[in-house]
Design an enzyme around this catalytic site. Structure first.
Site, PDB file in Angstrom:
ATOM      1  N   ASP A 167       0.828  -1.197   0.000  1.00 24.56           N
ATOM      2  CA  ASP A 167       0.000   0.000   0.000  1.00 24.56           C
ATOM      3  C   ASP A 167       0.869   1.257   0.000  1.00 24.56           C
ATOM      4  O   ASP A 167       0.556   2.248  -0.636  1.00 24.56           O
ATOM      5  CB  ASP A 167      -0.913   0.021   1.239  1.00 24.56           C
ATOM      6  CG  ASP A 167      -2.031  -0.997   1.095  1.00 24.56           C
ATOM      7  OD1 ASP A 167      -2.088  -1.659   0.037  1.00 24.56           O
ATOM      8  OD2 ASP A 167      -2.829  -1.142   2.034  1.00 24.56           O
ATOM      9  N   ASP A 195       0.823   4.199  -2.697  1.00 20.75           N
ATOM     10  CA  ASP A 195       0.608   5.612  -2.387  1.00 20.75           C
ATOM     11  C   ASP A 195       1.721   6.476  -2.957  1.00 20.75           C
ATOM     12  O   ASP A 195       1.480   7.585  -3.437  1.00 20.75           O
ATOM     13  CB  ASP A 195       0.532   5.819  -0.866  1.00 20.75           C
ATOM     14  CG  ASP A 195      -0.748   5.209  -0.297  1.00 20.75           C
ATOM     15  OD1 ASP A 195      -1.675   4.982  -1.095  1.00 20.75           O
ATOM     16  OD2 ASP A 195      -0.806   4.965   0.909  1.00 20.75           O
ATOM     17  N   SER A 235     -29.880  -6.456 -15.867  1.00 26.43           N
ATOM     18  CA  SER A 235     -29.727  -5.882 -14.541  1.00 26.43           C
ATOM     19  C   SER A 235     -31.099  -5.368 -14.117  1.00 26.43           C
ATOM     20  O   SER A 235     -32.092  -5.600 -14.813  1.00 26.43           O
ATOM     21  CB  SER A 235     -28.663  -4.805 -14.527  1.00 26.43           C
ATOM     22  OG  SER A 235     -28.950  -3.844 -15.481  1.00 26.43           O
ATOM     23  N   LYS A 258     -31.762  -9.018  -2.161  1.00 31.34           N
ATOM     24  CA  LYS A 258     -30.834  -8.780  -3.263  1.00 31.34           C
ATOM     25  C   LYS A 258     -29.442  -9.065  -2.715  1.00 31.34           C
ATOM     26  O   LYS A 258     -28.951  -8.356  -1.828  1.00 31.34           O
ATOM     27  CB  LYS A 258     -30.946  -7.334  -3.745  1.00 31.34           C
ATOM     28  CG  LYS A 258     -30.028  -7.029  -4.907  1.00 31.34           C
ATOM     29  CD  LYS A 258     -30.406  -5.702  -5.545  1.00 31.34           C
ATOM     30  CE  LYS A 258     -29.655  -5.446  -6.832  1.00 31.34           C
ATOM     31  NZ  LYS A 258     -28.219  -5.315  -6.667  1.00 31.34           N
ATOM     32  N   LYS A 265     -40.383  -9.302  -7.973  1.00 33.93           N
ATOM     33  CA  LYS A 265     -40.596  -9.800  -9.331  1.00 33.93           C
ATOM     34  C   LYS A 265     -42.066 -10.167  -9.494  1.00 33.93           C
ATOM     35  O   LYS A 265     -42.636 -10.810  -8.592  1.00 33.93           O
ATOM     36  CB  LYS A 265     -39.743 -11.048  -9.589  1.00 33.93           C
ATOM     37  CG  LYS A 265     -38.252 -10.785  -9.495  1.00 33.93           C
ATOM     38  CD  LYS A 265     -37.429 -12.066  -9.533  1.00 33.93           C
ATOM     39  CE  LYS A 265     -35.976 -11.717  -9.281  1.00 33.93           C
ATOM     40  NZ  LYS A 265     -35.152 -12.907  -9.025  1.00 33.93           N
TER      41      LYS A 265
HETATM   42  S1  IVH Z   1     -32.890 -10.920 -10.656  1.00 35.73           S
HETATM   43  C1  IVH Z   1     -34.049 -10.512 -14.670  1.00 35.73           C
HETATM   44  N1  IVH Z   1     -32.632 -11.418  -8.112  1.00 35.73           N
HETATM   45  O1  IVH Z   1     -28.589  -7.711  -8.879  1.00 35.73           O
HETATM   46  C2  IVH Z   1     -33.555 -10.168 -13.364  1.00 35.73           C
HETATM   47  N2  IVH Z   1     -30.877 -10.255  -9.182  1.00 35.73           N
HETATM   48  O2  IVH Z   1     -28.915  -5.073 -10.018  1.00 35.73           O
HETATM   49  C3  IVH Z   1     -32.151 -10.527 -13.145  1.00 35.73           C
HETATM   50  N3  IVH Z   1     -28.997  -9.740  -7.754  1.00 35.73           N
HETATM   51  O3  IVH Z   1     -27.247  -8.455 -11.997  1.00 35.73           O
HETATM   52  C4  IVH Z   1     -31.705 -10.326 -11.796  1.00 35.73           C
HETATM   53  N4  IVH Z   1     -29.788 -10.652  -5.928  1.00 35.73           N
HETATM   54  O4  IVH Z   1     -26.431  -9.808 -10.003  1.00 35.73           O
HETATM   55  C5  IVH Z   1     -32.072 -10.860  -9.187  1.00 35.73           C
HETATM   56  N5  IVH Z   1     -32.503 -11.973  -5.863  1.00 35.73           N
HETATM   57  C6  IVH Z   1     -31.965 -11.420  -6.945  1.00 35.73           C
HETATM   58  C7  IVH Z   1     -30.697 -10.813  -6.907  1.00 35.73           C
HETATM   59  C8  IVH Z   1     -30.195 -10.238  -8.054  1.00 35.73           C
HETATM   60  C9  IVH Z   1     -28.768 -10.018  -6.464  1.00 35.73           C
HETATM   61  C10 IVH Z   1     -28.078  -8.984  -8.626  1.00 35.73           C
HETATM   62  C11 IVH Z   1     -27.804  -9.583  -9.958  1.00 35.73           C
HETATM   63  C12 IVH Z   1     -28.160  -8.528 -10.962  1.00 35.73           C
HETATM   64  C13 IVH Z   1     -28.132  -7.308 -10.130  1.00 35.73           C
HETATM   65  C14 IVH Z   1     -29.030  -6.253 -10.699  1.00 35.73           C
END
Ligand code: IVH
Length: 729
Positions: free
Chosen positions: A48, A52, A97, A133, A305
């Site tokens: 590190d 730096d 995403s 998530k 979803k």
């Molecule tokens: S669904 C079609 N479910 O979040 C939908 N994504 O910001 C595809 N991720 O690239 C993603 N937990 O890497 C889904 N329970 C979850 C998730 C999830 C983490 C991530 C995933 C995605 C990113 C999008």
């Protein structure tokens, strides 16, 4: 520290300009390698302290020679570039995403938007799943005949890295499954638990190797090991939460599909719930947030979803995110630090962007030393309309500022602590000349951004334009990336895009000249010339996008290409539009009465998805003399191809212009439009001689009359559905 900074300054003072340029290039390469090692390979190459020291030396040289500051300057690097060393896999279906919601109101809007799109009443039942998530990295696992055949990271969503050998070492990932559809792509998140992360870091530090900043870095670094045995030794886990290509549907609902994945042997998140109302969704969010600290792994929000997969299908996708899902993020993490200075970066379109240089601080596990300050109003504590933000508090160099990261985007500054403001702090004076070329920087009325007026004269704009020109969605010339094109620009070999196509002619003599340049051998030089030649034949959409005109992103460029088909038709219409009365109107309101006398202008703004801002940008940019000469020179080198056929071959409405009018009863207008476009049709709002089909529901009025006059085929909703194969009989 002060001593070391002085030493760096003294050393910088002794350099000639040529030496400084060379040293900056070396430092950029060394720091990039160090960043890569840290962020991607998790195998530190330097300490590190050494890191730096390199950064200080770089900063000292940049301070003494500001004109030599590279656009990939290490002082401006936030993350790391994509890894090399893995082969690439193109996903059979794009890895998406998610759009973000930051509060309850965003979630309410999300649900209301779906109801509107589907034409559902507020009280009609509509269920969603809610699940954590996971803060890891996504992975796509492809099974054929039950056997794991490949594993790929998300990459840019289209192409990812082939990490199959590494994925096979993860216990949660079965290499063989039974009872699955013949082709099944399982998607989910690779992550590391807190306990495993802590133990791994302990082992790393005991062994004298680098420790990881957070579990996500550790997971990412561990998965992207070139040696799978290293991955095997790392405690990675995997949650399955979605799928890509499947040869047969998994189930009729999201919840059941996830249950099916679980039956097949995948881990799925136990906190996944089916929610029948908005209140239930928000309650599940609260439950998950409450349990966050005791989960044992990092999560950064809740994903909702739509449960019914047939409805998911109807909603479809935006360009990279599904309409049927959203991530409800936990509030961003915050930290306070000192604002050391404000730098101004000049972008491709001349925009002057203020960047905060901060005393490094950890925000949510990531060290932050730069943040965006948006524009001069933001610094002054005003919003675009002149109202107050932050209670009107301005931001000054020397201030204590509150930094936050919202998702993975560039850090931002939320607030400033007036009690800690140094007495001598001065209000920031935003430059009115371009720091790169000295041209006037002006702010047009209604524009929050001040822009350099130097155009191609401004080296910063020229370089940014070139970087954009060679970027992936533009010319994407193999072997000619941002770095190379910048080096060519610095040497004066490439000043504008056309120069790229004259490189061989001018400098390729026996390849000698290029060969003598650092990093180029005979072979790579020849490869470069071949790659450039290959790109002389190029799709119209790429060309339009590559010009880097304001507001003309990839989607707008492809819409324009699809509409015009040829460069000649495009430029001819733009030229005519620029000469029409509408082009000189100061704003949209003044323009309205002029549209009747502006057929070319109306044609452009009538293209679905193309707005006034694009028309204004096209007309003004392409009628600037120097800019236009540069574009014409470029076009002279190219063999421009019409847009490729869409994946709608065989669609009965591909290429047809369709107008919907009257009330639709089986779907909403938005849905009908999206569906028609998926099938390759152009959807227009008005009937003209170019209309091929009018779909008229009850209550159709003047459009139906006009279509009849013009002899245009008119269908009712059922006939339309039958035509596109969605009818029920
Ligand atoms: S669904 C079609 N479910 O979040 C939908 N994504 O910001 C595809 N991720 O690239 C993603 N937990 O890497 C889904 N329970 C979850 C998730 C999830 C983490 C991530 C995933 C995605 C990113 C999008």
């Amino acid at each position: 520290m002060a001593d070391e900074t002085e030493r760096a300054d003294d050393a910088a003072a002794k350099l000639t300009e040529a030496e400084a340029r060379e040293r900056l290039a070396d430092l950029a390469a060394a720091l990039e390698a160090a960043n890569r090692a840290y962020h991607q390979d998790d195998a530190p190459e330097i300490s590190d302290a050494d890191y730096d020291a390199l950064k200080r030396e770089n900063a000292a040289i940049e301070a003494r020679f500001p004109n030599l500051k590279r656009s990939d300057s290490p002082t401006e690097q936030v993350g790391a570039a994509p890894a090399e060393g893995f082969s690439k896999i193109t996903h059979a279906e794009g890895m998406l995403s998610l759009a973000n919601a930051f509060d309850d109101a965003d979630v309410t809007d999300f649900v209301a938007g779906i109801r509107r799109y589907l034409g559902l009443a507020p009280e009609a039942p509509l269920a969603f799943t809610a699940e954590p998530k996971i803060d890891g990295l996504s992975l796509s696992l492809r099974y054929e005949g039950g056997a794991l055949v490949s594993a790929a990271t998300r990459g840019d969503g289209v192409t990812g890295e082939n990490v199959t050998a590494n994925a096979r070492t993860i216990d949660d990932i079965p290499t063989q499954i039974t009872g699955a559809p013949d082709v099944l792509e399982v998607r989910g998140e690779v992550y590391m638990s807190h306990a495993d992360f802590a133990a791994l870091n302990e082992r790393q530090s005991a062994a004298g190797t680098k420790t990881f900043a957070n579990p996500r870095n550790a997971a990412a670094g561990s998965l992207r090991q070139l040696d799978p045995e290293v991955t095997r030794a790392r405690p990675l886990r995997f949650f399955a939460y979605s799928w890509g290509q499947v040869s047969a549907q998994l189930a009729p609902t999201q919840k059941q599909a996830i249950a099916r994945l679980e039956k097949l042997g995948f881990q799925t998140n136990p906190l996944t719930r089916r929610c029948e109302t908005l209140d239930e969704m928000l309650a599940q969010y609260a439950t998950i947030e409450e349990g966050r600290a005791t989960l044992g792994y990092d999560i950064d929000g809740v994903v909702y979803k739509l449960d019914d997969l047939a409805l998911q299908d109807r909603l479809g996708l935006r360009s990279t995110t599904p309409r049927w899902a959203i991530a409800h993020k936990f509030p961003a993490e915050l930290a306070w630090t000192r604002l050391e200075s404000i730098d101004i970066q000049v972008g491709r379109t001349g925009a002057l962007s203020p960047v905060a240089r901060l005393t490094p601080v950890t925000v949510g596990g990531v060290v932050v030393s730069n943040a965006t300050l948006h524009n001069e109003d933001y610094i002054a504590g005003r919003d675009a309309k002149g109202g107050e933000i932050r209670g009107g508090r301005d931001i000054r160099v020397g201030d204590w500022v509150q930094v936050y990261r919202a998702g993975d985007v560039i850090p931002k500054i939320a607030d400033v602590d007036l009690l800690k403001r140094p007495e001598d702090a001065q209000p920031y004076r935003f430059p009115t000349t371009c720091p790169e070329c000295g041209s006037d920087a002006v702010r047009e009325e209604g524009d929050a951004v001040r822009r350099c007026t130097g155009g191609l004269v401004c080296p910063a704009q020229a370089v940014e334009k070139l970087r954009h020109f060679v970027s992936r969605a533009a010319f994407d010339i193999e072997g000619l990336g941002a770095k190379q094109v910048e080096a060519f620009h610095a040497d004066g070999w490439v000043r504008e895009p056309a120069d790229i196509f004259e490189l061989k002619e001018k400098y390729g003599q026996g390849l000698q000249q290029l060969k003598n340049r650092e990093g180029w051998g005979e072979r790579s030089a020849q490869n470069l010339f071949d790659a450039i030649d290959e790109r002389r034949r190029i799709a119209l959409g790429r060309v339009i996008f590559a010009l880097g005109i304001r507001h003309v992103g990839e989607v707008a460029a492809s819409d324009l290409a699809r509409h015009f088909g040829t460069w000649a038709a495009f430029i001819d219409t733009v030229d005519r539009a620029a000469a029409e009365p509408a082009a000189s109107a100061p704003d949209a309101k003044a323009r309205r009465p002029l549209l009747a006398d502006s057929p070319a202008w109306s044609e452009i703004t009538g293209i679905d998805g193309i707005g006034e801002a694009v028309a204004v940008a096209l007309a003004t940019t392409l009628s600037q003399e120097a800019e236009r000469a540069s574009v014409d020179r470029l076009i002279g080198h190219l063999d421009i191809q019409p847009p490729p056929a869409r994946a709608t071959d065989g669609s009965p409405v591909a290429g047809k212009t369709v107008v919907f009018t009257g009330t639709l009863e089986k779907m909403t207008r938005a849905e009908a439009k999206a569906q028609a476009e998926r099938l390759g049709a152009k959807v227009s709002g008005s009937v003209s001689a170019k209309t091929d089909i009018l779909v008229a529901g009850p209550g159709a009025g003047s459009k139906a009359t006009k279509a009849a006059e013009l002899g245009i085929e008119t269908l009712d909703e059922d006939e339309w559905l039958a035509l596109i194969g969605r009818g029920d009989g």
